[in-house]
Write an enzyme that holds these catalytic residues in place. Structure first.
Site, PDB file in Angstrom:
ATOM      1  N   THR A  39      57.295  16.356  62.163  1.00 53.17           N
ATOM      2  CA  THR A  39      57.792  17.053  60.981  1.00 53.17           C
ATOM      3  C   THR A  39      57.156  18.428  60.843  1.00 53.17           C
ATOM      4  O   THR A  39      56.013  18.636  61.283  1.00 53.17           O
ATOM      5  CB  THR A  39      57.471  16.226  59.719  1.00 53.17           C
ATOM      6  OG1 THR A  39      57.706  17.010  58.548  1.00 53.17           O
ATOM      7  CG2 THR A  39      56.018  15.771  59.693  1.00 53.17           C
ATOM      8  N   TYR A  63      51.053  12.318  54.191  1.00 55.63           N
ATOM      9  CA  TYR A  63      52.192  12.132  55.098  1.00 55.63           C
ATOM     10  C   TYR A  63      52.080  13.071  56.296  1.00 55.63           C
ATOM     11  O   TYR A  63      52.135  12.653  57.455  1.00 55.63           O
ATOM     12  CB  TYR A  63      53.514  12.358  54.360  1.00 55.63           C
ATOM     13  CG  TYR A  63      54.683  12.559  55.301  1.00 55.63           C
ATOM     14  CD1 TYR A  63      55.093  11.525  56.142  1.00 55.63           C
ATOM     15  CD2 TYR A  63      55.347  13.782  55.379  1.00 55.63           C
ATOM     16  CE1 TYR A  63      56.152  11.714  57.035  1.00 55.63           C
ATOM     17  CE2 TYR A  63      56.400  13.975  56.262  1.00 55.63           C
ATOM     18  CZ  TYR A  63      56.797  12.940  57.087  1.00 55.63           C
ATOM     19  OH  TYR A  63      57.826  13.128  57.971  1.00 55.63           O
TER      20      TYR A  63
END
EC number: 5.1.3.2
Length: 328
Positions: free
Chosen positions: A119, A143
């Site tokens: 990501t 995250y």
């Protein structure tokens, strides 16, 4: 004859299921491994489903022995940034320990081709835009840090264990299969496009814009929305690349074009053919002003070219969400 099995871990989820669709279209045989905590059994349409958790080494060994995949695509992860702040332990357990368990099983089975869903959150706040792969990685939430740690493990496994990997750093995945067979379906939903479409469909009271005083062309955040089928295409190309002997590489996946929140809402209003209630609130902590990919490296390494623009994203998303009954 060599089998064409590809293990798609998290293949019952949003991006994983669209990748199974593309793998099957290119002659591969997807084998989905998913615990269905976020995935949907009805999304497994292009291959068998093997239910299991990525932290269950015994189950992984069984599935790898049965199907003998040529490569592994790893999508399975907890992804909600806000939840990662509330419960970092769950994210480290699932995303980090799960990935390390999967990697150990892969190495034991003699699999050396691994595609990892990462990501742009591994970069943190941008120093410059568009961001290329040399941008420093300083994630700002649990995250992003779990994904960054997995990237470091992949690099070390490559250096010392011979594992070859393609790390794909997504920007904002959006849109759906144009035939409406699968699409975005999270519970609870936190992504902008499904939330705005639900507002247009009257399934929620309205859509909230966080921050209108950013240094952008209309004061709202800029994001790089990329069609899920373009992401899926990049994954299939990454498999091809590794099976042809390609070396480990990390690549951005975005269109290179930024869209403001207001522009996104205008596009959704256009496809919905109706206005909907939009509210405004203060900025959210940790939201970057602009996140846009430099995708030159993915184009060069994979021969990849994004095919779909914002109109295609919003039209396919509208088609999917408007057909779907509320709550499934």
């Amino acid at each position: 004859m060599q089998n064409n099995n590809i293990l798609v871990v998290g293949g019952a989820g949003y991006i994983g299921s669209h990748t199974c669709l593309q793998l099957a279209a290119k002659g591969y045989q997807p084998v989905v491994y998913d615990n269905l905590s976020n995935g949907h059994e009805e999304f497994v349409k292009w291959g068998v489903l093997e239910k299991g958790d990525i932290r269950d080494r015994q189950r992984l060994d069984e599935v790898l022995a049965r199907h003998k995949p040529r490569a592994i695509l790893h999508f399975a992860a907890m992804i909600e940034v806000g939840e990662s702040v509330k419960d970092p332990a769950a994210f480290y357990d699932n995303n980090v320990i799960g990935t390390l368990t999967l990697l150990s099983a892969a190495l034991a089975a003699g699999i050396d081709a691994f595609v990892f869903s990462s990501t742009c959150a591994t970069y943190g706040l941008p120093d410059s835009v568009p961001m290329d792969e040399s941008h420093k990685q300083a994630p700002i939430n649990p995250y992003g840090r779990t994904k960054w740690i997995c990237e470091q493990a992949l690099k070390d496994y490559g250096l010392y264990k011979g594992l070859r990997s393609v790390i794909l750093r997504y920007f904002n995945a959006a849109g759906a299969d144009f035939e409406g067979r699968i699409g975005e379906w999270h519970e609870p939903e936190t992504h902008a496009i499904p939330l705005a479409i639900d507002a247009a469909l009257g399934r929620r009271e309205g859509f909230k814009v966080f921050g209108t005083d950013y240094d952008t062309r209309d004061g709202t955040c800029v994001r790089d929305y990329i069609h899920v089928l373009d992401l899926a295409d990049a994954h299939v190309r990454a498999v091809d690349y590794l099976l042809e002997g390609g070396e480990s590489v990390a690549l951005n996946l975005g269109t290179g074009t930024g869209t403001t929140v207001k522009e996104l809402l205008d596009a959704i209003e256009k496809v919905a053919k109706r206005p909907f209630n939009i509210g405004y609130a203060e900025r959210r902590e940790g939201d970057s002003t602009t996140l846009v990919a430099n995708n030159d490296k993915a184009r060069q390494v994979l021969g990849w070219e994004p095919q779909y623009d914002l109109a295609a994203i919003t039209e396919s998303a509208w088609n999917w969400h408007s057909r779907r009954n509320q709550g499934g």
